[in-house]
Design an enzyme around this catalytic site. Structure first.
Site, PDB file in Angstrom:
ATOM      1  N   GLY A  10       0.816  -1.220   0.000  1.00 42.25           N
ATOM      2  CA  GLY A  10       0.000   0.000   0.000  1.00 42.25           C
ATOM      3  C   GLY A  10       0.846   1.265   0.000  1.00 42.25           C
ATOM      4  CG  ASP A  31      -1.025  -5.707   0.629  1.00 37.69           C
ATOM      5  OD1 ASP A  31      -2.186  -5.859   0.186  1.00 37.69           O
ATOM      6  OD2 ASP A  31      -0.575  -4.612   0.992  1.00 37.69           O
ATOM      7  CG  LEU A  33      -2.041  -7.660  -3.847  1.00 41.80           C
ATOM      8  CD1 LEU A  33      -1.712  -8.300  -5.204  1.00 41.80           C
ATOM      9  CD2 LEU A  33      -1.041  -6.521  -3.575  1.00 41.80           C
ATOM     10  CG  ASN A  35      -7.009   0.571  -1.061  1.00 42.55           C
ATOM     11  OD1 ASN A  35      -7.667   0.839  -2.072  1.00 42.55           O
ATOM     12  ND2 ASN A  35      -6.533   1.510  -0.259  1.00 42.55           N
ATOM     13  CB  SER A 124      -5.183   7.066  12.506  1.00 42.12           C
ATOM     14  OG  SER A 124      -5.777   8.230  11.968  1.00 42.12           O
ATOM     15  CE1 TYR A 148      -8.677   3.447   9.361  1.00 42.23           C
ATOM     16  CE2 TYR A 148      -8.931   5.755   9.973  1.00 42.23           C
ATOM     17  CZ  TYR A 148      -8.123   4.694   9.615  1.00 42.23           C
ATOM     18  OH  TYR A 148      -6.764   4.871   9.521  1.00 42.23           O
ATOM     19  CE  LYS A 152      -5.891   2.411  11.585  1.00 44.46           C
ATOM     20  NZ  LYS A 152      -4.989   1.341  11.123  1.00 44.46           N
ATOM     21  CG  ASN A 178      -4.175  14.904   7.734  1.00 44.77           C
ATOM     22  OD1 ASN A 178      -4.178  15.000   8.955  1.00 44.77           O
ATOM     23  ND2 ASN A 178      -5.285  14.933   7.028  1.00 44.77           N
ATOM     24  NE  ARG A 230      -8.380  17.669   9.177  1.00 49.58           N
ATOM     25  CZ  ARG A 230      -9.323  18.553   9.523  1.00 49.58           C
ATOM     26  NH1 ARG A 230      -8.991  19.751   9.977  1.00 49.58           N
ATOM     27  NH2 ARG A 230     -10.605  18.238   9.418  1.00 49.58           N
TER      28      ARG A 230
HETATM   29  P1  NAD Z   1      -3.343   1.502   1.904  1.00 50.53           P
HETATM   30  O1  NAD Z   1      -4.756   1.075   1.691  1.00 50.53           O
HETATM   31  O2  NAD Z   1      -2.590   2.052   0.754  1.00 50.53           O
HETATM   32  O3  NAD Z   1      -2.488   0.271   2.506  1.00 50.53           O
HETATM   33  C1  NAD Z   1      -3.066  -0.718   3.317  1.00 50.53           C
HETATM   34  C2  NAD Z   1      -2.685  -2.065   2.716  1.00 50.53           C
HETATM   35  O4  NAD Z   1      -3.236  -3.112   3.508  1.00 50.53           O
HETATM   36  C3  NAD Z   1      -3.209  -2.254   1.293  1.00 50.53           C
HETATM   37  O5  NAD Z   1      -2.135  -2.650   0.466  1.00 50.53           O
HETATM   38  C4  NAD Z   1      -4.252  -3.365   1.427  1.00 50.53           C
HETATM   39  O6  NAD Z   1      -4.313  -4.166   0.265  1.00 50.53           O
HETATM   40  C5  NAD Z   1      -3.728  -4.124   2.640  1.00 50.53           C
HETATM   41  N1  NAD Z   1      -4.745  -4.870   3.386  1.00 50.53           N
HETATM   42  C6  NAD Z   1      -5.948  -4.412   3.839  1.00 50.53           C
HETATM   43  N2  NAD Z   1      -6.592  -5.393   4.487  1.00 50.53           N
HETATM   44  C7  NAD Z   1      -5.788  -6.496   4.471  1.00 50.53           C
HETATM   45  C8  NAD Z   1      -5.892  -7.822   4.967  1.00 50.53           C
HETATM   46  N3  NAD Z   1      -6.977  -8.234   5.613  1.00 50.53           N
HETATM   47  N4  NAD Z   1      -4.873  -8.674   4.755  1.00 50.53           N
HETATM   48  C9  NAD Z   1      -3.776  -8.290   4.082  1.00 50.53           C
HETATM   49  N5  NAD Z   1      -3.610  -7.046   3.573  1.00 50.53           N
HETATM   50  C10 NAD Z   1      -4.616  -6.162   3.774  1.00 50.53           C
HETATM   51  O7  NAD Z   1      -3.334   2.512   3.126  1.00 50.53           O
HETATM   52  P2  NAD Z   1      -2.172   3.429   3.687  1.00 50.53           P
HETATM   53  O8  NAD Z   1      -2.561   4.821   3.466  1.00 50.53           O
HETATM   54  O9  NAD Z   1      -0.868   2.945   3.208  1.00 50.53           O
HETATM   55  O10 NAD Z   1      -2.348   3.131   5.237  1.00 50.53           O
HETATM   56  C11 NAD Z   1      -1.566   2.162   5.916  1.00 50.53           C
HETATM   57  C12 NAD Z   1      -2.029   2.083   7.353  1.00 50.53           C
HETATM   58  O11 NAD Z   1      -1.910   3.377   7.954  1.00 50.53           O
HETATM   59  C13 NAD Z   1      -3.499   1.688   7.525  1.00 50.53           C
HETATM   60  O12 NAD Z   1      -3.613   0.865   8.657  1.00 50.53           O
HETATM   61  C14 NAD Z   1      -4.201   3.014   7.766  1.00 50.53           C
HETATM   62  O13 NAD Z   1      -5.371   2.854   8.523  1.00 50.53           O
HETATM   63  C15 NAD Z   1      -3.133   3.772   8.530  1.00 50.53           C
HETATM   64  N6  NAD Z   1      -3.267   5.226   8.406  1.00 50.53           N
HETATM   65  C16 NAD Z   1      -3.342   5.798   7.176  1.00 50.53           C
HETATM   66  C17 NAD Z   1      -3.490   7.190   7.059  1.00 50.53           C
HETATM   67  C18 NAD Z   1      -3.647   7.845   5.722  1.00 50.53           C
HETATM   68  O14 NAD Z   1      -4.201   8.954   5.655  1.00 50.53           O
HETATM   69  N7  NAD Z   1      -3.178   7.241   4.624  1.00 50.53           N
HETATM   70  C19 NAD Z   1      -3.527   7.972   8.217  1.00 50.53           C
HETATM   71  C20 NAD Z   1      -3.417   7.357   9.470  1.00 50.53           C
HETATM   72  C21 NAD Z   1      -3.281   5.974   9.549  1.00 50.53           C
HETATM   73  C1  WQD Z   2      -8.158  17.308   4.945  1.00 45.22           C
HETATM   74  C2  WQD Z   2      -8.840  18.672   4.896  1.00 45.22           C
HETATM   75  C3  WQD Z   2     -11.233  18.540   4.680  1.00 45.22           C
HETATM   76  C4  WQD Z   2     -11.165  16.787   0.632  1.00 45.22           C
HETATM   77  C5  WQD Z   2      -8.593  11.720   7.072  1.00 45.22           C
HETATM   78  C6  WQD Z   2      -9.128  10.684   8.012  1.00 45.22           C
HETATM   79  C7  WQD Z   2      -8.110  10.360   9.055  1.00 45.22           C
HETATM   80  C8  WQD Z   2      -6.746  10.001   8.450  1.00 45.22           C
HETATM   81  C9  WQD Z   2      -6.313  11.009   7.435  1.00 45.22           C
HETATM   82  C10 WQD Z   2      -6.532   7.620   8.287  1.00 45.22           C
HETATM   83  C11 WQD Z   2     -10.122  18.740   5.722  1.00 45.22           C
HETATM   84  C12 WQD Z   2     -10.620  19.179   3.461  1.00 45.22           C
HETATM   85  C13 WQD Z   2     -10.814  17.307   1.866  1.00 45.22           C
HETATM   86  C14 WQD Z   2     -11.795  17.636  -0.329  1.00 45.22           C
HETATM   87  C15 WQD Z   2     -11.657  19.448   1.238  1.00 45.22           C
HETATM   88  N1  WQD Z   2      -6.780   8.737   7.751  1.00 45.22           N
HETATM   89  N2  WQD Z   2     -11.048  18.625   2.159  1.00 45.22           N
HETATM   90  N3  WQD Z   2     -11.999  18.940   0.022  1.00 45.22           N
HETATM   91  O1  WQD Z   2     -10.239  14.418   7.197  1.00 45.22           O
HETATM   92  O2  WQD Z   2      -8.047  15.323   8.120  1.00 45.22           O
HETATM   93  O3  WQD Z   2      -8.326  12.911   7.804  1.00 45.22           O
HETATM   94  O4  WQD Z   2      -7.360  11.244   6.499  1.00 45.22           O
HETATM   95  O5  WQD Z   2      -6.330   7.366   9.432  1.00 45.22           O
HETATM   96  O6  WQD Z   2      -8.636   9.299   9.776  1.00 45.22           O
HETATM   97  O7  WQD Z   2     -10.310  11.183   8.624  1.00 45.22           O
HETATM   98  O8  WQD Z   2      -8.095  14.332   5.820  1.00 45.22           O
HETATM   99  O9  WQD Z   2      -7.541  14.692   3.462  1.00 45.22           O
HETATM  100  O10 WQD Z   2      -9.899  14.003   4.052  1.00 45.22           O
HETATM  101  O11 WQD Z   2      -9.112  16.301   4.642  1.00 45.22           O
HETATM  102  O12 WQD Z   2     -11.868  20.645   1.494  1.00 45.22           O
HETATM  103  O13 WQD Z   2     -12.143  17.223  -1.436  1.00 45.22           O
HETATM  104  O14 WQD Z   2      -9.234  18.917   3.544  1.00 45.22           O
HETATM  105  O15 WQD Z   2     -12.444  19.140   5.023  1.00 45.22           O
HETATM  106  O16 WQD Z   2     -10.199  20.040   6.260  1.00 45.22           O
HETATM  107  P1  WQD Z   2      -8.785  14.322   7.279  1.00 45.22           P
HETATM  108  P2  WQD Z   2      -8.677  14.759   4.406  1.00 45.22           P
END
Ligand code: NAD
Ligand code: WQD
Length: 343
Positions: A10, A31, A33, A35, A124, A148, A152, A178, A230
């Protein structure tokens, strides 16, 4: 170290795998795959000149997971695998609880059997819910506001209990703010399926011509310009935080929590302007209504990670936008050649 990376194909996982390989670690990725695209790992191999052992395994398949650990000889696990779309978690809560919580239970049970007790978990900032008591510290009360986020929070509780019950465990709970940007090569980056939920990938797809304009979700927040603020963090800085956490856990037991953010907030308008500058083209936008559940302001106090891990984010918003654009412009359809097939 030999490190098992779940969800390593991912977005954040692939960048972390790259950094692990560059630092000389040996990496195995599991993984399913759901997503992601294994092409990300092929490109990581190309960038590093090192090979990645990839196993297409679902964490819900406990037996397959046990097989991964049998003879794996892992020193540590970094656990990224999970579903992460906030809106989807509201309509499909059971699938989120099953995938994220049960998947983690299976993982920890397999680790226990294999006597691998060093774990870095992707939590997160979403666990802080709508708290606007900024900057958010690790002591800010947890109050996730959607399924979601609650997965966490629950996983943090489960892992804390595991660490409490058996003092041999070393567990890092990393609360990302973020994550944005991409590797500076432009070869790997975020490749969302369908319409992006997050701001940066949406802005990037508008800049590259895949979408018409950005809708700003509210301009009447009590912030300097009225739009939401953010703490955006470059994915390579974030990946580095995992390496620092691994180093820390190498000779410490217990359960630890760290915010991984820059400590600086940027508004939606600032992001759009910074991205326009990086891409050398105006990103059209319109003002729309607030998105339900959004808070006005969220940014980290990252001082605990600096004090304990010696880690701090180095890259600024301009560099985040430049690298995100480098990836998006070189790969307008993401890893798949045909962008339209995905929408
Ligand atoms: P992503 O979706 O790109 O990566 C997650 C990966 O996990 C994917 O490759 C998916 O195929 C794999 N996956 C999901 N369920 C699975 C399962 N049951 N078995 C095996 N593989 C599985 O997401 P990311 O943005 O890289 O996020 C990685 C981690 O960080 C996640 O746990 C997410 O919740 C956390 N996180 C992400 C963000 C963000 O904004 N991207 C913010 C805070 C926390
Ligand atoms: C950022 C800012 C929106 C889209 C999310 C999850 C959080 C974490 C990170 C995983 C905000 C604004 C957004 C758009 C906009 N993920 N916005 N137009 O909401 O801070 O966090 O991603 O853990 O759990 O909730 O991130 O990128 O969605 O938004 O104006 O089309 O951009 O309102 O102020 P967020 P975001």
């Amino acid at each position: 170290m030999k490190v098992l990376v779940t969800g390593g194909a991912g977005y954040i996982g692939s960048h972390t795998v790259l950094c692990l390989l560059e630092a000389g670690h040996e990496v195995v990725v599991v993984d399913n795959l759901a997503n992601s695209d294994a092409e990300s790992l092929r490109r990581v191999e190309e960038l590093t000149g090192r090979s990645v052992d990839f196993l297409q395994v679902d964490l819900l398949d406990a037996r397959a997971l046990d097989d991964v650990f049998a003879g794996g000889g892992f020193d540590a696990v970094i656990h990224f695998a999970g579903l992460k779309a906030v809106g989807e978690s509201v309509t499909k809560p059971l699938s989120y609880y099953r995938n994220n919580v049960v998947g983690t239970l299976n993982l920890v049970e397999s680790m226990e059997k294999a006597e691998v007790r060093r774990l870095v978990f992707s939590s997160s900032a979403t666990v802080y819910g709508a708290s606007e008591n900024v900057p958010l510290t690790e002591e800010t009360p947890l109050d996730a506001t959607n399924p979601y986020g609650r997965t966490k929070e629950q996983i943090e509780d489960i892992l804390s209990d595991v660490g409490h019950a058996d003092a041999r465990w070393s567990i890092a709970l990393l609360r990302y703010f973020n994550p944005v940007g991409a590797h500076e090569s432009g070869r790997i980056g975020e490749d969302p399926q369908g319409v992006p939920n997050n701001l940066l990938p949406f802005v990037a797809q508008v800049a590259v011509g895949r979408r018409e304009k950005v809708t700003i979700f509210g301009s009447d927040y009590p912030t300097a310009d009225g739009t939401g603020v953010r703490d955006y963090i470059h994915v390579i800085d974030l990946a580095g935080g995992h390496l620092s956490a691994l180093r820390f856990l190498a000779n410490k037991t217990g359960t630890f929590r760290w915010n991984l953010g820059t400590g600086r907030g940027s508004s939606v308008l600032e992001v759009i302007h910074a991205f326009s500058a990086a891409a050398g083209r105006l990103v059209p936008f319109e003002i729309g209504p607030r998105r339900p559940g959004d808070s006005a302001v969220s940014y980290a106090d990252p001082s605990a990670a600096l004090a304990d891990l010696g880690w701090s984010a180095q890259r600024d918003l301009a560099s985040m936008c430049a690298d995100h654009w480098g990836w998006q412009s070189a790969n307008p359809g993401g890893y798949s050649a045909d962008a339209r097939a995905k929408d």
